[in-house]
Each structure stands twice: as C-alpha cells, then as structure tokens.
Design an enzyme around this catalytic site. Sequence first.
Site, mmCIF file in Angstrom:
data_model
loop_
_atom_site.group_PDB
_atom_site.id
_atom_site.type_symbol
_atom_site.label_atom_id
_atom_site.label_comp_id
_atom_site.label_asym_id
_atom_site.label_seq_id
_atom_site.Cartn_x
_atom_site.Cartn_y
_atom_site.Cartn_z
ATOM 1 N N ASP A 29 0.849 -1.194 0.000
ATOM 2 C CA ASP A 29 0.000 0.000 0.000
ATOM 3 C C ASP A 29 0.889 1.251 0.000
ATOM 4 O OD1 ASP A 29 -3.202 0.545 1.017
ATOM 5 O OD2 ASP A 29 -1.781 2.214 1.086
ATOM 6 N N ILE A 30 0.504 2.239 -0.777
ATOM 7 C CA ILE A 30 1.306 3.465 -0.904
ATOM 8 C C ILE A 30 1.276 4.300 0.391
ATOM 9 C CG2 ILE A 30 -0.480 5.021 -1.819
ATOM 10 C CD1 ILE A 30 1.570 5.841 -3.984
ATOM 11 N N HIS A 93 -10.436 -5.317 -3.399
ATOM 12 C CA HIS A 93 -9.127 -5.591 -2.810
ATOM 13 C C HIS A 93 -9.268 -5.880 -1.326
ATOM 14 C CE1 HIS A 93 -9.838 -1.230 -2.515
ATOM 15 N NE2 HIS A 93 -9.161 -1.266 -1.369
ATOM 16 N N HIS A 95 -6.965 -5.643 2.326
ATOM 17 C CA HIS A 95 -5.768 -5.112 2.985
ATOM 18 C C HIS A 95 -5.223 -6.219 3.888
ATOM 19 C CE1 HIS A 95 -6.706 -0.677 2.351
ATOM 20 N NE2 HIS A 95 -7.888 -1.206 2.128
#
Length: 134
Positions: A29-30, A93, A95
């Site tokens: 994750d960015i 998506h 996480h």
Amino acid sequence: MTSIFTKIINGEIPCHKVAEDAHYFAFLDINPVAKGHTLVIPKKEVDYIFDLDAETLSGLTLFAQKVAKGIAKVVPCKRVGVTVLGLEVPHAHVHLIPLNSEADVDFKKPKLKMESAETAALAREIQSAIGNLQ
Ligand code: 5GP
C-alpha cells in the site's frame, strides 16, 4: 473507466509488487498503516468484493493466504489481519496488515513514512518469502 489498480497491474503506474499469478496481484500500500501493509487484488476489475464471482472470490482468499504467510515471515507480528474497505478505490481488494495490537489497524492514524529504498527492499523480501513457501 480503468481503475488505478488495473493501471498498476498493467505497469502503467509503478508499485512495489510482492506477488502475482495469472489471476491475482499483490503490492505494498502506498500509504501503509503498518510496515508490510499489502493490498491483494483480482486482475478482473470488479468494484465491490462481494460482487465477485464465487471462483474469483475464493481464489482471492487463497492467494491472500499465501501472501499473508510471506508477510509474516518478514515483518514481526502476532498475526496478519485482513480488512476490506473499498471506499477509495473501486477495484475489489483486501488489505493485509501485520498486527501487534488492535491500534495497528486504525486507518485514521497518521500513515507510516518509509523511504522508497526501504519500501523496495521490504517488497523484495516479502516476494522472496512467498516464493520460498512450501
Ligand atoms: P480503500 O479503497 O480500501 O478504502 O483504500 C484504498 C487503499 O489503496 C488505500 O489504503 C490507499 O493508500 C491505497 N492506494 C490508493 N492508490 C494507490 C496507489 O496508486 N498505489 C498503491 N500502492 N496503493 C494505493
């Protein structure tokens, strides 16, 4: 419209990839809430995770399991948590977040700042740990 995650899969937007097969893709994750925070996505672009067909959804879970085991080998944690939000990016998506306490999964707290080189090294380590799973 093509999602930002499809652009990542296609290499049009850079990412720190940790795993890929014919149907799924995983990358850091960015804006991580914890070190090793990873997103796992189906290549098939569907907005809402529970609109995925049964085969893709179950395959996503099995792919995420492999990725989580790789993360756990690299990032010290009690376990790897799974969270589904999907409020920002309309491409299904999950996480994966290494957890040592409940606070590690707080999306409201300031995000972790990591140098690009450190992030790249972390992604390589996780990728290699996934590749070495039995
Ligand atoms: P959600 O849709 O689950 O609410 O949040 C989307 C997640 O995707 C956020 O944690 C956000 O930091 C991450 N994200 C959004 N755009 C990018 C991107 O371009 N690259 C990466 N690696 N992560 C992204």
